[in-house]
Each structure stands twice: as structure tokens, then as C-alpha cells.
Design a protein around this motif. Sequence first.
Motif, PDB file in Angstrom:
ATOM      1  N   ARG A 100     -34.390  -1.278  -7.410  1.00 30.59           N
ATOM      2  CA  ARG A 100     -33.148  -0.778  -6.788  1.00 30.59           C
ATOM      3  C   ARG A 100     -32.575  -1.283  -5.631  1.00 30.59           C
ATOM      4  N   HIS A 101     -33.587  -1.123  -4.994  1.00 29.90           N
ATOM      5  CA  HIS A 101     -32.910  -0.834  -3.913  1.00 29.90           C
ATOM      6  C   HIS A 101     -32.934  -2.240  -2.871  1.00 29.90           C
ATOM      7  N   THR A 102     -32.808  -3.300  -3.639  1.00 30.43           N
ATOM      8  CA  THR A 102     -33.151  -5.165  -3.187  1.00 30.43           C
ATOM      9  C   THR A 102     -31.182  -5.235  -2.895  1.00 30.43           C
ATOM     10  N   ALA A 103     -30.898  -5.264  -4.069  1.00 32.04           N
ATOM     11  CA  ALA A 103     -29.702  -5.532  -3.788  1.00 32.04           C
ATOM     12  C   ALA A 103     -28.896  -5.142  -2.974  1.00 32.04           C
ATOM     13  N   VAL A 104     -28.789  -3.348  -2.601  1.00 31.95           N
ATOM     14  CA  VAL A 104     -28.561  -2.991  -2.111  1.00 31.95           C
ATOM     15  C   VAL A 104     -28.568  -3.274  -0.818  1.00 31.95           C
ATOM     16  N   ASN A 105     -29.860  -3.510  -0.223  1.00 37.57           N
ATOM     17  CA  ASN A 105     -30.277  -3.808   1.303  1.00 37.57           C
ATOM     18  C   ASN A 105     -29.921  -5.231   1.360  1.00 37.57           C
TER      19      ASN A 105
ATOM     20  N   TYR B  78     -26.465  -8.957   4.863  1.00 41.09           N
ATOM     21  CA  TYR B  78     -25.875  -9.990   4.817  1.00 41.09           C
ATOM     22  C   TYR B  78     -24.691  -8.816   5.710  1.00 41.09           C
ATOM     23  N   TRP B  79     -24.076  -8.185   5.868  1.00 41.53           N
ATOM     24  CA  TRP B  79     -23.000  -7.876   6.422  1.00 41.53           C
ATOM     25  C   TRP B  79     -23.293  -7.813   7.737  1.00 41.53           C
ATOM     26  N   GLU B  80     -24.348  -6.853   7.910  1.00 37.50           N
ATOM     27  CA  GLU B  80     -24.490  -6.846   9.631  1.00 37.50           C
ATOM     28  C   GLU B  80     -24.453  -8.601   9.622  1.00 37.50           C
TER      29      GLU B  80
ATOM     30  N   PRO C 146     -20.433 -16.536  -1.243  1.00 38.21           N
ATOM     31  CA  PRO C 146     -20.881 -16.000  -2.111  1.00 38.21           C
ATOM     32  C   PRO C 146     -22.386 -16.530  -2.142  1.00 38.21           C
ATOM     33  N   ARG C 147     -22.215 -17.385  -1.461  1.00 38.18           N
ATOM     34  CA  ARG C 147     -23.860 -18.558  -0.875  1.00 38.18           C
ATOM     35  C   ARG C 147     -24.463 -17.801  -0.662  1.00 38.18           C
ATOM     36  N   GLY C 148     -24.020 -16.633   0.464  1.00 36.27           N
ATOM     37  CA  GLY C 148     -24.960 -15.723   1.235  1.00 36.27           C
ATOM     38  C   GLY C 148     -24.789 -14.306  -0.133  1.00 36.27           C
ATOM     39  N   LEU C 149     -24.799 -14.171  -0.577  1.00 42.66           N
ATOM     40  CA  LEU C 149     -25.240 -13.445  -1.876  1.00 42.66           C
ATOM     41  C   LEU C 149     -25.614 -13.892  -2.873  1.00 42.66           C
ATOM     42  N   SER C 150     -26.340 -14.654  -3.158  1.00 43.30           N
ATOM     43  CA  SER C 150     -26.707 -14.968  -4.509  1.00 43.30           C
ATOM     44  C   SER C 150     -27.889 -14.307  -4.529  1.00 43.30           C
TER      45      SER C 150
END
Length: 237
Positions: free
Chosen positions: A22-27, A32-34, A50-54
Motif C-alpha cells: 500500500r505504501h509503495t505508490a505513495v512513497n 519523485y517530488w523530492e 508522467p513518465r517519472g510516475l509510471s
Amino acid sequence: MDYDKSKGSTLVSLNAHRAARRHTAVNQVEAYWEGLRRNRLVPSRADVDPRGLSGSLEHAFVLERIAPGLARFRVAGMHLSDLMGLEVRGMPVSAIFTPDARAQLAKALEAAFTEPATIRLALMGEDGVGRPTLEGEMVILPLRSDGGEITRALGCVVMEGQIGRQPRRLMIRDVEHKTLIGYGESGSSAPSPATTEDQASTGFAEPEAPYAPRPRSGSRPRLSSERPHLRLIHSRD
């Protein structure tokens, strides 16, 4: 999943495995933001690719601040649509929360945009008949708009469990608030000198060269230290 520790079992708790997933996508979204921040207070919306959030696009979203304590979804993944039973793009964020949670949400959103700060919410779905246990979390990470103001946010929400027969609004169990004050200019949420309004709106483009007008006729003579960059060579051959 229980097991006898005395037998040296290497089985992993199923609940712990689900929590880690569950935490994987949030982390991933937070990391990525950091990475986009570099030496800045917050990244720009134009930096987000968006490619960085694939691996987490289904759970990611982008918010726009529309009033103090209020924001709407500019972009949202399918996870939120599945949760609510409809397309949430253009809707206020408060629409996916129960009425009792909205004051706490408004306070968290205002902190994200005005301090600024990063927000992590521990969530659970509405309970009741036809609504199985649903738990998860949301992260809200501030961004600068094309105008240089902090009026956008990158976010991610992941809920674990069965949605049930009815759309599920969310309740807030806990709020983790991390201020960014002092990261850039001391005691200010203004951009650092390396992040001016013009640079924040250029995205991947290189900054434009400064404009230097040619001196008009009759202006002061050029000083000896002011060397021209170009020299005109005139040939009569």
C-alpha cells in the motif's frame, strides 16, 4: 497470519505485506517530488513528467488551490474514480471526504499551500452496511504554478480493501504535517534566488539570455573595459 516463532519460521505477516504494498505508490510519488526539488523550496508543476510516475499513475493526482482551505482535482488516476464511482477530475477534494473530516482536510490543504508543507493523511473508508474495511493513506506535496505561486500540489492516494457496493467517502485517522519553512530562504516561503518566477514557469526550457539594448546615437562613449562581443570587418575586394 500467525506462526510459532519458536520454530524459527520465515513466514512474513500477510498484513505487513499488504501495508508495504500500500505504501509503495505513495512513497514513489514522494521520492519523485523530492527528486524534483533539488535546491528549491518546492518544484514547479511544469517539472512533473508522467513518465517519472509510471509505477503509480493510477493513484496519483494533481490539485489546484481555488480558495483558502479548498482545492480541486486537475488530474486524477483511476483509483479515485473507482473509489467514488465517478470521474473526480474537476471536483473539490472535500467531495471525497465525509463532512466530519472536511475541517481537518481544509487545515491540512491550507498548510500545504501557504507554509508550505508536505501532508500525509492516514485514511479509512466510511463504515456501515455493504462497506467492508477500507484503509489507506494520502500524500499532498506542494508545487508552483506557471505564475510562480504555490497553488498546485502533486498527490497520491492508496486504499487497501474492498470498496463494496457503494461509493466510499474517506475519513481522516491521523495527519502528519512536515513544514518546509526554512528550507529555502530563511523564515520565508518565497523562492530562493535560483528559483525565480520566470525560471519556475519554463519547465525543461533553458532560461532566455538577458536583453542588452544597443546604445543610441549621442550616448556616452564606450569605456575601455567595455569590449564588444562582435567586430564588423568590411572588405572592399
